[in-house]
Motif scaffolding. Sequence first.
Motif: not given
Length: 202
Positions: A161-168
């Motif tokens: 679900n990486a698209a919904n998380y900030d890279p940090k």
Amino acid sequence: MDSPTPSPKPTPAMGVLPAFIFASRWLQVPLYLGLIMAQGVYVWHFLLELWHLIEAAFGSQEALQALVTSIGYKPDAPLTGLNETVIMLVVLALIDVVMISNLLIMVIIGGYETFVSRLNIEGHPDQPEWLSHVDATVLKVKLGLSIIGISSIHLLKTFINAANYDPKVLMWQTMIHIAFLLSALAIAFTDRLLRNNHQRSH
């Protein structure tokens, strides 16, 4: 003629203060009972999520929305039914609950046996294999490995679900997971050194 069996040595009487200090271990019992109640909450959460998944599979939009909200999934377009990503995230969430439940059982049973009182389940057909040789160090290693497994599931859910998380957030979760790995390796290495030294001394 058989020699008489020597009688066991009598247990020396404890002083009042040592007996009081030793009895204080029973103060941990409410803590373990609290963990058992937390286990019940996890069972309820697992069954609720599973029921929502089954309902969504049969076309319930309300159950689907409940799943999407609980897993923090934000699709690009409105969902009209289950897709592979949602199913995968929900299944990983269910696995996460099971692994945390396993961790709770390990803490409850192993902690009580190690720090409070014997359970006297030797010879029971359902006795956990690891309980026969558990001590504080073994318990720490097993807990460390369980935490790594839980962290791995969380990290996998985040990457799917990486698209919904900030890279940090992705970076920090990865670093925390690596820290768990290094901590478990350090505990296991220390345990091995201590056991080797103990064997050499004997």
